[in-house]
Design a protein around this motif. Structure first.
Motif, PDB file in Angstrom:
ATOM      1  N   ARG A   1      84.723  46.667  47.133  1.00  0.00           N
ATOM      2  CA  ARG A   1      85.398  47.869  47.631  1.00  0.00           C
ATOM      3  C   ARG A   1      86.771  47.425  48.142  1.00  0.00           C
ATOM      4  NH1 ARG A   1      80.361  48.827  45.723  1.00  0.00           N
ATOM      5  NH2 ARG A   1      79.640  50.962  46.151  1.00  0.00           N
ATOM      6  N   PHE A   2      87.640  47.038  47.220  1.00  0.00           N
ATOM      7  CA  PHE A   2      88.885  46.391  47.608  1.00  0.00           C
ATOM      8  C   PHE A   2      89.832  47.346  48.333  1.00  0.00           C
ATOM      9  CE2 PHE A   2      87.486  43.805  43.897  1.00  0.00           C
ATOM     10  CZ  PHE A   2      87.281  42.632  44.597  1.00  0.00           C
ATOM     11  N   GLY A   3      89.806  48.616  47.967  1.00  0.00           N
ATOM     12  CA  GLY A   3      90.664  49.572  48.653  1.00  0.00           C
ATOM     13  C   GLY A   3      90.321  49.675  50.126  1.00  0.00           C
ATOM     14  N   TRP A   4      89.029  49.830  50.418  1.00  0.00           N
ATOM     15  CA  TRP A   4      88.611  49.895  51.814  1.00  0.00           C
ATOM     16  C   TRP A   4      88.841  48.562  52.515  1.00  0.00           C
ATOM     17  CZ3 TRP A   4      88.599  54.367  53.612  1.00  0.00           C
ATOM     18  CH2 TRP A   4      88.061  55.461  52.929  1.00  0.00           C
ATOM     19  N   ALA A   5      88.574  47.465  51.818  1.00  0.00           N
ATOM     20  CA  ALA A   5      88.788  46.148  52.416  1.00  0.00           C
ATOM     21  C   ALA A   5      90.237  45.997  52.871  1.00  0.00           C
ATOM     22  CB  ALA A   5      88.417  45.061  51.414  1.00  0.00           C
TER      23      ALA A   5
END
Length: 931
Positions: free
Chosen positions: A473-477
């Motif tokens: 979940r790179f966007g949230w990360a």
């Protein structure tokens, strides 16, 4: 406020409260469930400060603000030091309450099961509440050995490993009680975060301090875990600060994470932690064995209603889990309605992904929405969220709730460990562990990440950013890491770099790591060093790793050493490991030695082990020996040679192993030499083990001589162990002689063991004489057992005499058994007389037990009489029971008085029950008259 002024203010408020209630000190003691002397000393200006238990009990009895009084006590007695206070961390053990150290509250057994004072802690009515009597199990003996060594001046550490609610923290609490007599302090690193508190003050810990690391994974996990482990290692090996005692607890899954060696070529995340924990882990079973159950049954029979309640409701042996409310917590979770279940799932996900233990209400409210499906969401009422919070915060047993509301201290809010809101919730530990297993493969929905970004602080955000990254979940990360960076976390920049690297942007990742390193992030220095090394910039990588080591964290050097070793660059690996050892971290030398041993390069492994030994860490040689032993008998010669090398540099475990092998080979003189050296190195049990081997071989004189040496080396129970072996072999005379020697050596349990020996031989007269002698030395066991035997044999006067001896030595439970025996044979007046004598000594359990027996036989009047006597003696459970009896009989005024007294003393159940009766259509008074 100055300390003396705080103590004066505390006593002034208590005295004003006493006058306002119109109570003299004797009446106050009765209402508070305390001794008259305790109350007098608490109010006396010339006496030392009262304990937190006493202040809590008095505050409840006088209806005063408990928190305010306890804060005054903390100020007066040095607890909760201000940030600028340069005094040593910690405060005297006697000022701590078990719940403050995260000992679980126990279930509240029903009123009808017994009286209130059956357990050893039954009189504690402050913040601690009541704990059931403690049942010692084998792990307690291991822990006691570490504590005994600390008493004798040797620093030590033990970490108890077991699932949630198996009694780990309570075992640690019980183990340190002997230290109170020696003035030991206890320090619980907690604020602003556990690892930060530990790193800030471990260097200031002074001798005779217990460092309390409950839930040790919170100290050893994350970015600071290796630094905490290194700091603890320095503390334990610093002779100038000896003795100190480090106690911790841990769940098994974390033990597996820390102790499992990484795969060849994989980075080693926990070398310092693994080295620190090696040989210091004590495993707890998740259930009581038959011996422990028997002990629990004895205590239950003696009047401990909590143990009796647990034994009645579980046949799996999982008593501690039941006492902690575990089965009911799980049932509440699994049968909860959708809104309540969703709230608990949010809390479980937050904890398993790394959020702090205190979860802000705003986070929970925002995150919960996407945990409900469309049908569930459509069915919600207007006030569904309030109803859900009300549902999950209702206690299942006493004070145990799935989610518990907590009030954050101002220091925690200002330090940034919580948001500014005063409303936070904590998930029950057992429910957290249960949920971790059930939801391990699930990823939280969108509302969870949004709520985290809006309501959590930097430490939690950083952990959740990592959790989001490894779940792709790179966007949230990125958003979470950026939010943490905006809050001032320099390590968040290092996490942003990892996110960039995962996206293929290596250049941006390096820039972020450099920015973080320049801002003071040691984590960034280490990661940058590894990245530059893998890119082929060897010299730059080593310079960066050295900078990290100079800043106090040699992990960069450790990681580079392992990279070089896996690449076959052994000379470079050794050089880096040596530099890490010079910086205080020998784990790399130990790890390289193990890697070479497993790869078959035994000669190189030994050389590295010797380098580690020269740097002060002898564990490498012992580990190499263990690896050799695991290869089978053909490698035993090499294993012994390695043990010898470790023994030459003073490793106590190696010396003990050598002593045992020499003894088994018949080389007794050498065995004794090794055992004595092991004892001098701190492992006196080597002499005990040798003595037991001689005893089993029939060399009794040698066994006795070695046992005496073990006592001289600090193992006080050596002679008793040999006596037990001799008695089991049928030599009662020899066992008695040894126990006499143990008594002369000052071992308090020896005379009681002698009495038991005479009972087994049928010499009740001799046993009685010894039981009296043991009672004079405050050991009640023999007198209590003999009283039971005399009663069964019909010698009633002698039984009562022994019961009084036992009571004088601290065990009043024998009166309950004698009273019950008399009741069963029809000697009702004798039974009541014995029960009343116990009540005069402060234990109302026999009276309540008689009440139960008479009620079971249909003698309601007799049951009420016994209950009334117990209530008159101050038993709040009896008061509650009597209030219900009076209510049903129509005496509402007296019922209300008793119920309020019981509630003021900490037992509100009677008021609740009266309210139910008076509000019930079938109740005697629907109008509420008489209130």
């Amino acid at each position: 406020m100055r300390d003396a002024a705080a103590l004066r203010e505390l006593r002034s408020r208590l005295e004003s409260g006493r006058i306002a209630r119109g109570l003299n000190q004797t009446e106050l003691a009765h209402v508070a469930g305390l001794g008259r002397t305790t109350v007098s000393r608490a109010l006396s200006p010339g006496a030392p400060g009262p304990s937190a238990d006493t202040v809590g009990a008095l505050a409840r009895a006088l209806r005063l603000d408990t928190d305010a009084l306890l804060e005054l006590l903390e100020t007066a007695c040095g607890r909760g030091r201000a940030a600028g206070d340069r005094g040593a961390p910690g405060t005297t053990i006697r000022l701590w309450d078990p719940p403050d150290l995260e000992v679980h509250y126990a279930v509240e057994a029903p009123v009808t099961s017994s009286g209130s004072n059956g357990s050893r802690e039954g009189g504690r009515r402050g913040r601690a509440g009541r704990l059931p009597a403690y049942v010692r199990r084998p792990h307690d003996e291991h822990l006691a050995t570490v504590v005994e060594a600390a008493c004798e001046g040797h620093s030590g550490m033990a970490v108890l490993v077991g699932p949630s609610s198996t009694g780990k923290t309570r075992a640690c609490w019980e183990a340190i009680q002997p230290l109170t007599a020696y003035g030991w302090r206890l320090w619980h690193p907690f604020d602003p975060t556990r690892p930060e508190a530990a790193l800030a003050d471990l260097h200031r810990v002074e001798p005779q301090t217990v460092v309390w690391l409950n839930d040790a994974q919170q100290y050893f996990g994350g970015e600071n875990g290796e630094r905490v482990a290194a700091a603890l290692h320095r503390l334990l090996t610093d002779v100038s600060r000896s003795p100190v005692l480090v106690l911790g607890t841990m769940w098994p899954e974390y033990q597996d994470d820390y102790m499992t060696l990484p795969r060849p070529g994989a980075p080693d995340a926990h070398p310092q932690v693994r080295s620190l924990l090696a040989g210091r882990l004590i495993t707890l079973p998740d259930r009581f064995d038959h011996i422990a159950l028997s002990k629990a049954e004895v205590l239950a029979t003696a009047g401990d209603r909590q143990l009796a309640h647990a034994l009645h409701h579980t046949d799996s042996g999982r008593l501690t889990q039941f006492l902690a409310g575990a089965p009911e917590l799980v049932r509440r979770y699994e049968t909860a309605g959708p809104p309540a279940r969703a709230l608990l799932d949010v809390a479980i996900d937050a904890r398993r992904l790394g959020a702090a233990v205190h979860l802000p209400v705003g986070f929970l409210e925002q995150a919960v929405e996407d945990y409900l499906n469309d049908d569930e969401y459509d069915d919600l009422t207007d006030n569904w969220l309030d109803e859900a919070f009300a549902d999950v915060t209702v206690p299942v047993h006493g004070r145990l709730a799935p989610l518990r509301r907590v009030r954050p201290r101002s220091s925690q809010r200002h330090a940034g460990t919580m948001t500014g809101t005063s409303a936070c919730y904590r998930l029950a530990d057992y429910l957290e562990q249960h949920g971790r297993r059930g939801r391990a493969r699930l990823c939280p929905p969108k509302s969870f990440w949004q709520a985290a970004q809006g309501h959590l602080t930097s430490d939690s955000l950083l952990n959740l950013a990592y959790a989001a990254r490894i779940r792709h979940r790179f966007g949230w990360a990125e958003q979470l890491a950026q939010q943490a960076a905006d809050q001032g976390s320099v390590d968040a920049l290092a996490e942003l770099a990892e996110i960039r690297r995962a996206g293929g942007d290596w250049g941006e990742a390096d820039l972020l790591l450099r920015q973080a390193a320049e801002s003071g992030s040691i984590t960034a220095l280490i990661r940058l060093a590894v990245a530059r090394h893998r890119a082929g910039h060897i010299s730059e990588a080593e310079d960066l790793a050295q900078q990290a080591a100079d800043a106090g964290d040699p992990q960069g050097l450790v990681q580079l050493a392992e990279i070089c070793e896996n690449q076959g660059l052994r000379r470079a690996a050794e050089e880096l490991a040596t530099r890490a050892a010079a910086a205080g971290d020998t784990s790399s030398l130990v790890r390289l030695a193990e890697m070479r041993q497993l790869a078959g390069a035994a000669q190189g492994a030994e050389r590295l082990g010797q380098l580690a030994a020269k740097a002060g860490d002898t564990t490498a040689l012992v580990r190499l020996a263990v690896i050799q032993e695991g290869k089978g008998p053909a490698s035993s010669t090499n294993a012994m040679r390695l043990y010898q090398l470790a023994g030459r540099v003073g490793n106590a475990s190696a010396l003990a192993r050598l002593a045992a092998t020499r003894e088994a080979a018949g080389r007794r003189e050498e065995a004794e030499q090794f055992a004595r050296r092991a004892a001098r190195a701190g492992q006196s049990f080597a002499l005990v083990r040798l003595a037991e081997m001689r005893e089993a071989a029939g060399a009794h004189e040698d066994a006795e001589r070695l046992a005496q040496q073990a006592i001289g080396a600090g193992h006080r129970f050596a002679l008793i162990r040999i006596a037990a072996l001799r008695g089991a072999a049928g030599d009662a005379e020899g066992a008695e002689r040894l126990l006499r020697q143990a008594d002369e050596a000052g071992i308090p349990t020896a005379v009681a063991r002698l009495a038991e020996l005479h009972v087994d031989r049928g010499d009740l007269h001799g046993a009685e004489r010894l039981a009296k002698e043991a009672a004079e030395k405050s050991n009640a066991n023999a007198a209590a057992r003999l009283a039971d035997l005399k009663e069964v044999a019909g010698h009633r006067e002698e039984a009562e005499g022994l019961a009084r001896l036992s009571a004088d030595a601290g065990d009043i439970s024998v009166f309950a058994r004698l009273a019950e025996m008399r009741e069963h044979v029809g000697s009702h007046e004798d039974a009541v007389r014995l029960a009343q004598e116990a009540a005069e000594r402060g234990c109302t359990t026999p009276l309540m037990r008689l009440a139960d027996l008479r009620e079971a036989k249909g003698d309601q009047e007799g049951a009420e009489n016994m209950t009334r006597l117990a209530a008159d003696a101050g038993d709040t459970m009896a008061m509650a029971r009597m209030a219900i009896i009076l209510e049903l009989a129509g005496d509402k005024r007296r019922a209300g008085q008793l119920a309020r007294i019981a509630a003021d003393a900490g037992n509100p159940s009677a008021l609740a029950r009266l309210s139910e009766l008076r509000g019930s259509p079938d109740g005697p008074d629907r109008s509420g008259a008489g209130r």
